[in-house]
Each structure stands twice: as structure tokens, then as C-alpha cells.
Scaffold this active site. Structure first.
Site, PDB file in Angstrom:
ATOM      1  N   MET A 129       0.114   5.630 -20.273  1.00  0.00           N
ATOM      2  CA  MET A 129      -0.046   6.275 -18.964  1.00  0.00           C
ATOM      3  C   MET A 129       1.180   7.101 -18.573  1.00  0.00           C
ATOM      4  SD  MET A 129      -1.763   3.068 -16.904  1.00  0.00           S
ATOM      5  CE  MET A 129      -0.746   1.783 -17.642  1.00  0.00           C
ATOM      6  N   SER A 172      -5.321  -2.367 -29.220  1.00  0.00           N
ATOM      7  CA  SER A 172      -4.691  -1.643 -28.122  1.00  0.00           C
ATOM      8  C   SER A 172      -4.358  -0.213 -28.568  1.00  0.00           C
ATOM      9  CB  SER A 172      -3.423  -2.387 -27.702  1.00  0.00           C
ATOM     10  OG  SER A 172      -2.981  -1.872 -26.470  1.00  0.00           O
ATOM     11  N   ALA A 173      -4.263   0.677 -27.571  1.00  0.00           N
ATOM     12  CA  ALA A 173      -4.027   2.096 -27.888  1.00  0.00           C
ATOM     13  C   ALA A 173      -2.814   2.282 -28.799  1.00  0.00           C
ATOM     14  CB  ALA A 173      -3.847   2.891 -26.604  1.00  0.00           C
ATOM     15  N   LYS A 215     -11.804   4.163 -13.449  1.00  0.00           N
ATOM     16  CA  LYS A 215     -10.615   4.349 -12.630  1.00  0.00           C
ATOM     17  C   LYS A 215      -9.867   5.547 -13.161  1.00  0.00           C
ATOM     18  CE  LYS A 215      -9.425  -0.088 -12.122  1.00  0.00           C
ATOM     19  NZ  LYS A 215      -8.621  -0.999 -12.816  1.00  0.00           N
ATOM     20  N   GLY A 262     -11.083  -0.553 -22.181  1.00  0.00           N
ATOM     21  CA  GLY A 262     -10.460   0.199 -23.276  1.00  0.00           C
ATOM     22  C   GLY A 262      -9.339  -0.613 -23.918  1.00  0.00           C
ATOM     23  N   GLY A 263      -9.164  -0.448 -25.222  1.00  0.00           N
ATOM     24  CA  GLY A 263      -8.058  -1.105 -25.919  1.00  0.00           C
ATOM     25  C   GLY A 263      -8.192  -2.610 -25.905  1.00  0.00           C
ATOM     26  N   ASP A 282     -14.999   0.323 -17.861  1.00  0.00           N
ATOM     27  CA  ASP A 282     -14.155   1.308 -17.203  1.00  0.00           C
ATOM     28  C   ASP A 282     -14.252   2.640 -17.931  1.00  0.00           C
ATOM     29  OD1 ASP A 282     -11.144  -0.416 -18.283  1.00  0.00           O
ATOM     30  OD2 ASP A 282     -12.309   1.099 -19.353  1.00  0.00           O
ATOM     31  N   PRO A 332      -9.562   1.649 -29.080  1.00  0.00           N
ATOM     32  CA  PRO A 332      -9.174   2.977 -28.614  1.00  0.00           C
ATOM     33  C   PRO A 332     -10.318   3.989 -28.526  1.00  0.00           C
ATOM     34  CG  PRO A 332      -8.422   2.625 -30.865  1.00  0.00           C
ATOM     35  CD  PRO A 332      -9.039   1.328 -30.413  1.00  0.00           C
TER      36      PRO A 332
END
Ligand code: SAH
Length: 252
Positions: free
Chosen positions: A171, A120-121, A59, A90-91, A37, A14
Site C-alpha cells: 500500500m 501474500s502479495a 475497500k 486478497g493474499g 474484498d 495475489p
């Protein structure tokens, strides 16, 4: 013919470099080329060698700097030059990270792929905010869903949130109003507790809490920005959280 390198799909966790796996840290430190990313924290990229080539394929929602096919092609092209390519994401690379597509294309091109998991987040945010995703008294199921606009109304979330369940939405900041509406439309009570964790495991992390019906307001009142996670369910409002939060507010 040059022997192709390997494409390593590496999870960067994270944000906090301390939350990298040892394998990820070692790969980053010795990498010749890192394709990363936008979610990868600068503190993690700082672990790379000064002469490493760092390529950003950041992105942002609705502003794709490099289409996914071009990213896949770039990874394959670089590996064909005979060097190992670190694809840093990420994550965890396989949770809403398009890692699956990158791995498929690489395998189809005959390039070896190795996948290094990351925190993961959802896991990073839960730990940072001390939310027990499956607290024995409150939840025995946890689900991860993507809340971005595309396909939101087609997704079937019924039964994923409610009594005894925890729903973690990635998201979902921009679509918070549609998310609240969708869940209540599925029969979820408006007073189900929610938490939003912004910038989990990074400097300036914020945790805000409220109720499902007030989710859109919670986002706008606090000017929540991506990256942030929305967690829905009783585990976000254990009595001790509320006491701790009140104590913090009183001290401010
Ligand atoms: N592969 C990543 C997820 C990529 S999707 C993973 O496993 O975590 C991007 C979404 O992840 C963001 O929109 C946000 O919802 C979430 N996210 C990533 N890092 C985060 C962080 N530090 N704090 C809160 N949410 C984060």
C-alpha cells in the site's frame, strides 16, 4: 435454535487462481455465501457455484464502501443463520488484511472461525518477478510494512532497510514520496536499488526498477497503480535481473 455456521477467513493469494491453496479452492467451490474484498480477482470468484451469493465489501483507499464493523457484523449475522460464510481476502488474510479483527469479533460472538492461509502479495510478487527476498549473497532479513498515509510518520522503520536487508512495502504507491523521504531521513543511501511490482501474478503485471531517490519519479513516470508492492534492497538488482531487463528492452 439454529446451530451457527463457521466463518472461514480464506486467503485468495495475489490473483492467479492457480495460486490458491487446495483448501481455499474447495471452500470457494462449495460455498453458499462468499463475502469478498476488492482485491479478489474475478477469475477466482468465477470458481464459485452459479447460485452462490457473492457480496463485495470492496475497500478502496479513502473510499470505504462498508466500514470494518459492518463487515464483521455481516459475517456474524450470516453465520447465525446457520450457514458457513467464506470471507475471501486478497493474499493472506492475516497480513494487512484486518483478518485479525474479523476473527476476534466472530470469536467474541461465539462463532467458530477457521483461517485458511494464502500467498501474500510479497511472496507472489517476489516469485513472479524472480526477486529472491533473502538471496544468500544480499539479504538475511525481510520485513513487510504498510505504507499508507495513516500513521506513516509514526512508524519506526529504522534498521529494516539497508545493507543485507529487504523491505517490502504494501500500500505504498500513493505515499511513495513520503516513503523515500522517510527512508533517506533514516540514513538509507539514495542509491539503494528498488523495484515496484504492479499487478503481481495477474495479467498485465509490470516490474519496474530504479533507485531509492528516484522512487517517486518511478511511480509517476510509469503511472503505477494499486495494487503494487515496493521492494527496497540489493536483492531487486541482481546482475542477472539487469541483464534480463536490458534484453527485454532491446527486444521491444
Ligand atoms: N492481505 C493482502 C494484503 C492486503 S493490503 C496480502 O497478504 O497480500 C493491499 C496491498 O497488498 C496492496 O495495496 C498492494 O500493496 C498489495 N497487493 C495485493 N495484491 C497484489 C498484487 N497482485 N500485486 C502487487 N501488490 C499486491
Amino acid at each position: 435454535m439454529t446451530q451457527s455456521g463457521t466463518i472461514f477467513l480464506v486467503g485468495a493469494g495475489p490473483g492467479d487462481p492457480d495460486l490458491l491453496t487446495l483448501r481455499a479452492a474447495r471452500l470457494i467451490e462449495r460455498a453458499e455465501i462468499i463475502v469478498h474484498d476488492g482485491l479478489v480477482d474475478p477469475a477466482i470468484l468465477a470458481l464459485a457455484r452459479p447460485d452462490a451469493e457473492l457480496i463485495s465489501v470492496a475497500k478502496k483507499r479513502a473510499r470505504h464502501t462498508l466500514p470494518q464493523n459492518d463487515i464483521n457484523a455481516l459475517l456474524i449475522r450470516e453465520a447465525r443463520k446457520g450457514r458457513d460464510v467464506i470471507r475471501l481476502k486478497g493474499g493472506d488474510p492475516l497480513v494487512f488484511g484486518r483478518g485479525g479483527e474479523e476473527a476476534e469479533d466472530a470469536r467474541a460472538a461465539g462463532i467458530a472461525v477457521e483461517i485458511v492461509p494464502g500467498i501474500s502479495a510479497a511472496n507472489g510478487a517476489a516469485a513472479a518477478a524472480q526477486i529472491a527476498l533473502t538471496h544468500r549473497d544480499a539479504s538475511s532479513i525481510v520485513s513487510f510494512v504498510a505504507g499508507q498515509c495513516k500513521g506513516l510518520s509514526d512508524q519506526n522503520w529504522s534498521g529494516l532497510a539497508g545493507k543485507g536487508r529487504t523491505l517490502v512495502i504494501y500500500m505504498g504507491v500513493k505515499t511513495a514520496p513520503q516513503i523515500a523521504e522517510k527512508l533517506m531521513g533514516d540514513g538509507l543511501a539514495p542509491d539503494v536499488p528498488v523495484a515496484i511490482i504492479e499487478n503481481a501474478a495477474r495479467p498485465h503485471m509490470r516490474v519496474v526498477r530504479g533507485l531509492l531517490a528516484g522512487l517517486p519519479q518511478l511511480v509517476t513516470d510509469n503511472a503505477i497503480k494499486s495494487p503494487a508492492l515496493i521492494v527496497i534492497g540489493d536483492v531487486t538488482a541482481r546482475e542477472d535481473h539487469l541483464i534480463a531487463q536490458t534484453a527485454v528492452e532491446a527486444a521491444e
